[in-house]
Design a protein around this motif. Structure first.
Motif, PDB file in Angstrom:
ATOM      1  N   GLN A 241       0.425   2.858  10.100  1.00 11.66           N
ATOM      2  CA  GLN A 241      -0.228   2.022   9.100  1.00 11.66           C
ATOM      3  C   GLN A 241       0.844   1.199   8.378  1.00 11.66           C
ATOM      4  OE1 GLN A 241      -3.629   1.783   8.630  1.00 11.66           O
ATOM      5  NE2 GLN A 241      -3.709   3.093  10.456  1.00 11.66           N
ATOM      6  N   PRO A 242       0.531  -0.036   7.965  1.00 13.72           N
ATOM      7  CA  PRO A 242       1.536  -0.865   7.295  1.00 13.72           C
ATOM      8  C   PRO A 242       2.099  -0.167   6.055  1.00 13.72           C
ATOM      9  CG  PRO A 242      -0.391  -2.162   7.858  1.00 13.72           C
ATOM     10  CD  PRO A 242      -0.759  -0.747   8.128  1.00 13.72           C
ATOM     11  N   TYR A 243       3.390  -0.382   5.825  1.00 14.30           N
ATOM     12  CA  TYR A 243       4.034   0.207   4.647  1.00 14.30           C
ATOM     13  C   TYR A 243       5.044  -0.791   4.090  1.00 14.30           C
ATOM     14  CZ  TYR A 243       6.194   3.527   1.471  1.00 14.30           C
ATOM     15  OH  TYR A 243       6.657   4.150   0.346  1.00 14.30           O
TER      16      TYR A 243
ATOM     17  N   LYS B 122       8.987  -7.578   8.233  1.00 14.86           N
ATOM     18  CA  LYS B 122       8.293  -8.555   7.417  1.00 14.86           C
ATOM     19  C   LYS B 122       9.011  -8.581   6.072  1.00 14.86           C
ATOM     20  CE  LYS B 122       3.845  -7.711   9.664  1.00 14.86           C
ATOM     21  NZ  LYS B 122       2.444  -7.224   9.487  1.00 14.86           N
ATOM     22  N   LEU B 123       9.539  -9.739   5.706  1.00 12.76           N
ATOM     23  CA  LEU B 123      10.343  -9.875   4.497  1.00 12.76           C
ATOM     24  C   LEU B 123       9.699 -10.914   3.601  1.00 12.76           C
ATOM     25  CD1 LEU B 123      13.825 -10.022   6.280  1.00 12.76           C
ATOM     26  CD2 LEU B 123      12.652  -7.986   5.425  1.00 12.76           C
ATOM     27  N   SER B 124       9.525 -10.598   2.311  1.00 14.38           N
ATOM     28  CA  SER B 124       8.773 -11.540   1.478  1.00 14.38           C
ATOM     29  C   SER B 124       9.185 -11.471   0.014  1.00 14.38           C
ATOM     30  CB  SER B 124       7.264 -11.263   1.599  1.00 14.38           C
ATOM     31  OG  SER B 124       6.945 -10.012   1.046  1.00 14.38           O
ATOM     32  N   ASP B 125       8.797 -12.537  -0.709  1.00 18.93           N
ATOM     33  CA  ASP B 125       8.841 -12.597  -2.167  1.00 18.93           C
ATOM     34  C   ASP B 125      10.249 -12.467  -2.742  1.00 18.93           C
ATOM     35  OD1 ASP B 125       6.075 -12.821  -2.085  1.00 18.93           O
ATOM     36  OD2 ASP B 125       5.760 -10.682  -2.297  1.00 18.93           O
ATOM     37  N   THR B 126      11.133 -13.399  -2.353  1.00 19.87           N
ATOM     38  CA  THR B 126      12.478 -13.436  -2.924  1.00 19.87           C
ATOM     39  C   THR B 126      13.032 -14.842  -2.762  1.00 19.87           C
ATOM     40  OG1 THR B 126      14.657 -12.397  -2.902  1.00 19.87           O
ATOM     41  CG2 THR B 126      13.595 -12.748  -0.782  1.00 19.87           C
TER      42      THR B 126
ATOM     43  N   ILE C 235      16.315  -1.656  12.365  1.00 12.37           N
ATOM     44  CA  ILE C 235      15.159  -2.045  13.164  1.00 12.37           C
ATOM     45  C   ILE C 235      13.887  -1.497  12.542  1.00 12.37           C
ATOM     46  CG2 ILE C 235      14.092  -1.916  15.450  1.00 12.37           C
ATOM     47  CD1 ILE C 235      16.879  -1.426  16.603  1.00 12.37           C
ATOM     48  N   SER C 236      12.852  -2.306  12.530  1.00  7.84           N
ATOM     49  CA  SER C 236      11.539  -1.863  12.076  1.00  7.84           C
ATOM     50  C   SER C 236      10.806  -1.141  13.197  1.00  7.84           C
ATOM     51  CB  SER C 236      10.720  -3.073  11.629  1.00  7.84           C
ATOM     52  OG  SER C 236       9.352  -2.728  11.499  1.00  7.84           O
ATOM     53  N   ASN C 237      10.175  -0.030  12.846  1.00  9.25           N
ATOM     54  CA  ASN C 237       9.301   0.670  13.779  1.00  9.25           C
ATOM     55  C   ASN C 237       7.881   0.595  13.237  1.00  9.25           C
ATOM     56  OD1 ASN C 237       8.286   2.332  15.829  1.00  9.25           O
ATOM     57  ND2 ASN C 237       8.673   4.190  14.632  1.00  9.25           N
ATOM     58  N   GLY C 238       7.098  -0.338  13.765  1.00 11.25           N
ATOM     59  CA  GLY C 238       5.746  -0.549  13.284  1.00 11.25           C
ATOM     60  C   GLY C 238       5.694  -1.690  12.285  1.00 11.25           C
ATOM     61  N   SER C 239       4.663  -1.705  11.458  1.00  6.83           N
ATOM     62  CA  SER C 239       4.449  -2.781  10.494  1.00  6.83           C
ATOM     63  C   SER C 239       5.151  -2.428   9.184  1.00  6.83           C
ATOM     64  CB  SER C 239       2.951  -2.992  10.257  1.00  6.83           C
ATOM     65  OG  SER C 239       2.745  -4.029   9.333  1.00  6.83           O
ATOM     66  N   VAL C 240       6.399  -2.884   9.057  1.00  9.38           N
ATOM     67  CA  VAL C 240       7.228  -2.560   7.896  1.00  9.38           C
ATOM     68  C   VAL C 240       7.529  -3.835   7.123  1.00  9.38           C
ATOM     69  CG1 VAL C 240       9.426  -1.649   7.093  1.00  9.38           C
ATOM     70  CG2 VAL C 240       8.250  -0.563   9.021  1.00  9.38           C
TER      71      VAL C 240
END
Length: 385
Positions: A56-58, A105-109, A73-78
């Motif tokens: 599940q996304p986290y 997924k990188l956001s809001d900066t 490395i991301s494993n899944g929806s990170v």
């Protein structure tokens, strides 16, 4: 003899144990744990795997600093958001050269990924959203880094860069397969950039502002190939802002549409070939410089010129050959001295087929039809056949 063989075997076994003990390991971070703590405890060369929440996304909220070579490395929806908008999500310093950041997924900066003096890094497969100033920023001297297959979008078209190399020499870097939108500029290289390859990227600008792909002074031996740019003031721009002229570029296979100018280029000794520049508001391909080869391009439905050549010196020696120029106001408009314009197909341009206002120009073997004025020549010592 037996004793010697036993001692050698024991020595080899000890060596193997020693090698295995220092080999790279995988480190796992689960929801609720700190990525930075894992980075601090890891050994150089380790791989840190950041897990989602059982498929599940986290979302983690951290600003992570690297001072050693690591693969993260991301494993899944990170998703990772920075602690504050003033801090980058990942900051990679020179001691972390060779690190990689993949599939987040990188956001809001303001800055999602900041690479400061660290070469040989790989940034790939990330989705970067709402990075208000720069998506991926390289500072200082950077060589042999890769930015691959990222999706990057900003918060406004008034400022900012999707990917930028600034305040140092950038050499042998690869920018490939990225999708960039909602910034003033898509991909930017500072002066003195050399031997970089920018390929297969898609850049969407807005309101005819900024540049899709942008190089400045003293840049040399760079390749800009198979990119698509729309909506910019200048789709692909190479500027002369100081004393040094860019040179020895290969610009091939790009598509630039619906910009103000498809190409706005100031350079010498370069090849501009097999590009498509259609539906730009002013010029499809605008070049000022010397000893350039402008060949096998298609420029149609541009508001003013298919190809425009500015005067750079008294002896420019450019070659314009085998291009298709149709449905522009003028097919070719040249003020470039000692230039050869030959074997082009120039048809259905509303005002002029070919205009030359330079000296010592050779115009030959062109197919010029269905324009109000087919060939208009001013200047001295010109040859038209």
């Amino acid at each position: 003899m037996k004793k010697k063989m036993i001692l050698c075997t024991l020595f080899l076994c000890l060596c193997m144990i020693s090698i295995n003990s220092i080999s790279a390991a995988n480190v796992t971070v689960n929801p609720g744990s700190s990525i930075q703590n894992a980075v601090n405890k890891a050994n150089p060369g380790d791989t840190i795997i950041i897990n989602d929440n059982n498929k599940q996304p986290y979302t983690y909220k951290e600003s992570i600093t690297l001072n050693k070579k690591l693969n993260i490395i991301s494993n899944g929806s990170v998703t990772i958001k920075a602690k504050t908008t003033n801090s980058a999500i990942f900051t990679i310093y020179s001691k972390a050269a060779g690190s990689s950041i993949k599939n987040f997924k990188l956001s809001d900066t303001n800055y999602s990924i900041m690479v400061s003096g660290a070469s040989y890094c790989t940034i790939s497969g990330n989705t970067i959203t709402s990075a208000s100033l720069v998506g991926i920023q390289f500072y200082g001297d950077i060589t042999k880094s890769q930015v691959l297959n990222n999706k990057i979008s900003g918060t406004t078209t008034k400022w900012g860069n999707g990917i930028s190399f600034e305040y140092g020499k950038s050499t042998y870097n690869t920018i490939k397969g990225n999708t960039i939108s909602n910034y003033l500029n898509g991909i930017l290289f500072n002066d003195c950039s050399a031997y970089n390859t920018v390929s297969n990227n898609k850049v969407r600008c807005y309101a005819l502002k900024g540049a899709g792909i942008y190089f400045t002074d003293n840049a040399k031996y760079n390749k800009i190939i198979y990119n698509t740019v729309t909506g910019a003031e200048d789709g692909i721009a190479i500027q002369k802002m100081g004393s040094g002229m860019a040179s020895h570029f290969t610009i091939t296979g790009n598509t630039v549409k619906y910009n103000k100018n498809g190409f706005w280029i100031r350079l010498t000794s370069s090849t501009i070939s097999y590009n498509t520049a259609n539906y730009n508001k002013v010029s499809g391909i605008d070049v000022t410089g010397s000893y350039n080869k402008i060949v096998h391009n298609t420029a149609t439905h541009n508001g003013v010129c298919g190809i425009a050549l500015g005067r750079y010196s008294s002896c420019d020696h450019n070659t314009v050959q085998y291009n298709i120029l149709s449905y522009n106001k003028a097919g070719i408009n040249s003020a470039s001295n000692y230039t050869t314009i030959s074997s082009n197909t120039v048809q259905h341009n509303t005002s002029n087929g070919i205009i030359s206002t330079a000296n010592h120009v050779t115009i030959k073997n062109n197919s010029v039809n269905y324009s109000a004025n087919r060939i208009l020549v001013q200047g001295s010592s010109n040859k038209v056949s």
